[in-house]
Design a protein around this motif. Structure first.
Motif, PDB file in Angstrom:
ATOM      1  N   VAL A  50       0.805  -0.854   0.138  1.00 48.46           N
ATOM      2  CA  VAL A  50      -0.276  -0.132   0.084  1.00 48.46           C
ATOM      3  C   VAL A  50       1.044   1.448  -0.243  1.00 48.46           C
ATOM      4  O   VAL A  50       0.819   2.559  -0.352  1.00 48.46           O
ATOM      5  CB  VAL A  50      -0.996  -0.133   0.783  1.00 48.46           C
ATOM      6  N   ASP A  51       2.016   1.152   0.584  1.00 46.58           N
ATOM      7  CA  ASP A  51       3.128   2.672   0.889  1.00 46.58           C
ATOM      8  C   ASP A  51       3.817   2.559  -0.721  1.00 46.58           C
ATOM      9  O   ASP A  51       3.892   3.933  -0.558  1.00 46.58           O
ATOM     10  CB  ASP A  51       4.133   2.219   1.975  1.00 46.58           C
ATOM     11  N   PRO A  81      -4.254   8.934  -1.499  1.00 48.27           N
ATOM     12  CA  PRO A  81      -4.268   7.638  -1.634  1.00 48.27           C
ATOM     13  C   PRO A  81      -4.635   6.711  -0.514  1.00 48.27           C
ATOM     14  O   PRO A  81      -4.559   7.087   0.933  1.00 48.27           O
ATOM     15  CB  PRO A  81      -2.593   7.566  -2.348  1.00 48.27           C
ATOM     16  N   SER A  82      -4.348   5.702  -0.560  1.00 47.20           N
ATOM     17  CA  SER A  82      -4.898   4.102   0.369  1.00 47.20           C
ATOM     18  C   SER A  82      -4.355   4.627   1.459  1.00 47.20           C
ATOM     19  O   SER A  82      -2.628   4.636   1.135  1.00 47.20           O
ATOM     20  CB  SER A  82      -5.782   3.056  -0.290  1.00 47.20           C
ATOM     21  N   ALA A  83      -4.620   4.095   2.645  1.00 48.25           N
ATOM     22  CA  ALA A  83      -3.311   4.659   4.311  1.00 48.25           C
ATOM     23  C   ALA A  83      -3.881   3.969   4.728  1.00 48.25           C
ATOM     24  O   ALA A  83      -4.855   3.705   5.420  1.00 48.25           O
ATOM     25  CB  ALA A  83      -2.553   5.239   4.287  1.00 48.25           C
ATOM     26  N   GLY A  84      -2.979   3.161   5.654  1.00 49.79           N
ATOM     27  CA  GLY A  84      -3.416   2.604   7.372  1.00 49.79           C
ATOM     28  C   GLY A  84      -3.161   3.305   7.947  1.00 49.79           C
ATOM     29  O   GLY A  84      -3.283   4.969   8.017  1.00 49.79           O
ATOM     30  N   ASN A 140      -7.970   5.238   5.028  1.00 45.85           N
ATOM     31  CA  ASN A 140      -9.002   4.865   4.903  1.00 45.85           C
ATOM     32  C   ASN A 140      -8.894   3.556   5.643  1.00 45.85           C
ATOM     33  O   ASN A 140     -10.151   2.637   6.261  1.00 45.85           O
ATOM     34  CB  ASN A 140      -9.144   4.769   3.653  1.00 45.85           C
ATOM     35  N   LEU A 141      -7.919   2.665   5.002  1.00 47.13           N
ATOM     36  CA  LEU A 141      -7.437   1.378   5.870  1.00 47.13           C
ATOM     37  C   LEU A 141      -7.896   0.969   7.343  1.00 47.13           C
ATOM     38  O   LEU A 141      -8.517   0.257   7.429  1.00 47.13           O
ATOM     39  CB  LEU A 141      -6.116   0.688   5.270  1.00 47.13           C
TER      40      LEU A 141
END
Length: 352
Positions: A207-208, A227-230, A320-321
């Motif tokens: 994801v990174d 962008p998506s991230a934990g 978001n994750l």
């Protein structure tokens, strides 16, 4: 007649006294000059011109002491360290710090802060515990004050010393040195606590890679894309590992400089000094960007570390994750704190 004789006697005695004083001063000055010449001659003559030439060239002598380098009075290679430190590291370090400040200023003016694409909902999501926040702000305070005192030691002679009295400058530089020496070990302890507490949140994944490709959604064609991230995004993880790697480099080299009692040679001290400066400059420049993002570069970016909670919109757009994982937890439901407060109140007893 008697008065005339007394007058002449007085004049003669005064003249003799003055002549004696002048001659004594002249002879004393001559004696002092001659004495200094004799001492200098004796010192040179005692050791010999060849001896002092060898000392200047860094030749080894003989001593019964077992301490490293006690047989070398002047370390000739130390001149290389001096040149690297004063002619290269210090000027380039100042340029790097100033350049980082200019870059974040331009980023704010040209690119602007990263805004939320939707209004805040008012619903709060728990992100940081009190222990997390205490650790973060303790590290921030320690790092910033150590950085300030370290920069005073390196650059203070150029910017502070010329404008303050000598006595005040002496107190300033002593305070900076003492604070730096005693606060350094505390920084190392906090750094270890940070590593233990947060390393799991900072491991890199696929994801990174996507986050880096889109540059965090902060610049270019992807600006505002979120962008998506934990729990931690790629940029936060980079900052974390910069802190850990160069922080421990600072701590280790600082230990060598703080405690020169383990047979460190002058080479060890010089290399430690250069490593200490280089690592500190990298962290200072990195944290200029970190501070910029938290204070100015991202809307609501500092809320989590102030209150421990972030708005639902911020959590959904930037992490978001992680938001999907925690949004249904009881502590993140509306009214949870109020219900907890009521449940924690002691219930009245009923007499039988």
């Amino acid at each position: 007649m008697t008065k005339r004789i007394q007058r002449w006697l007085t004049i003669m005695v005064t003249a003799l006294i003055m002549a004696f004083s002048v001659s004594t001063m002249a002879s004393g000055s001559d004696a002092k000059t001659a004495g200094e010449a004799v001492v200098k001659k004796e010192v040179i003559g005692f050791a010999g011109a060849d001896y002092w030439r060898m000392v200047k060239d860094g030749e080894k002598g003989y001593t019964t002491s077992g301490w490293p380098e006690h047989d070398v009075l002047i370390s000739v290679p130390g001149q290389t360290w001096y040149i690297l430190k004063e002619k290269w590291m210090s000027p380039l370090g100042a340029l790097a710090i100033f350049g980082s400040l200019v870059m974040v200023t331009l980023a704010y003016v040209v690119i602007g802060p990263l805004k939320l694409s939707k209004p805040k909902t008012g619903r709060k999501i728990k992100r940081w515990s009190r222990i997390d926040r205490a650790l973060h702000w303790s590290m921030a305070f320690t790092f910033l004050t150590l950085g300030f005192s370290g920069l005073t030691l390196v650059y203070g002679k150029h910017f502070i010393k010329p404008i303050v009295p000598t006595e005040i400058w002496g107190w300033i530089i002593l305070a900076a040195k003492q604070y730096h020496n005693y606060m350094g070990p505390i920084f190392a302890i906090l750094l270890l606590a940070v590593l233990v507490k947060w390393w799991r949140k900072s491991t890199f994944n696929k994801v990174d890679l996507e986050w880096f490709k889109k540059m965090g959604g902060m610049v270019g064609k992807h600006k505002g894309s979120h962008p998506s991230a934990g729990f931690s995004n790629g940029g936060e993880k980079v900052i974390f590992w910069l802190l850990i790697i160069f922080g421990f480099s600072i701590a280790a080299s600082g230990f060598v400089l703080d405690f020169p009692i383990f047979d460190q040679t002058r080479r060890d001290m010089e290399l430690s000094n250069l490593l200490h400066m280089l690592s500190a400059l990298i962290l200072i420049c990195g944290f200029i960007f970190h501070i910029y993002i938290g204070l100015f570069g991202m809307e609501a970016g500092l809320d989590g570390m102030v209150t421990g909670e972030v708005d639902e919109t911020w959590a959904r757009e930037h992490h978001n994750l992680w938001f999907d994982e925690v949004k249904d937890l009881p502590e993140n439901q509306p009214g949870y704190e109020a219900e907890k407060t009521v449940s924690d109140k002691p219930k009245p007893s009923i007499d039988s």
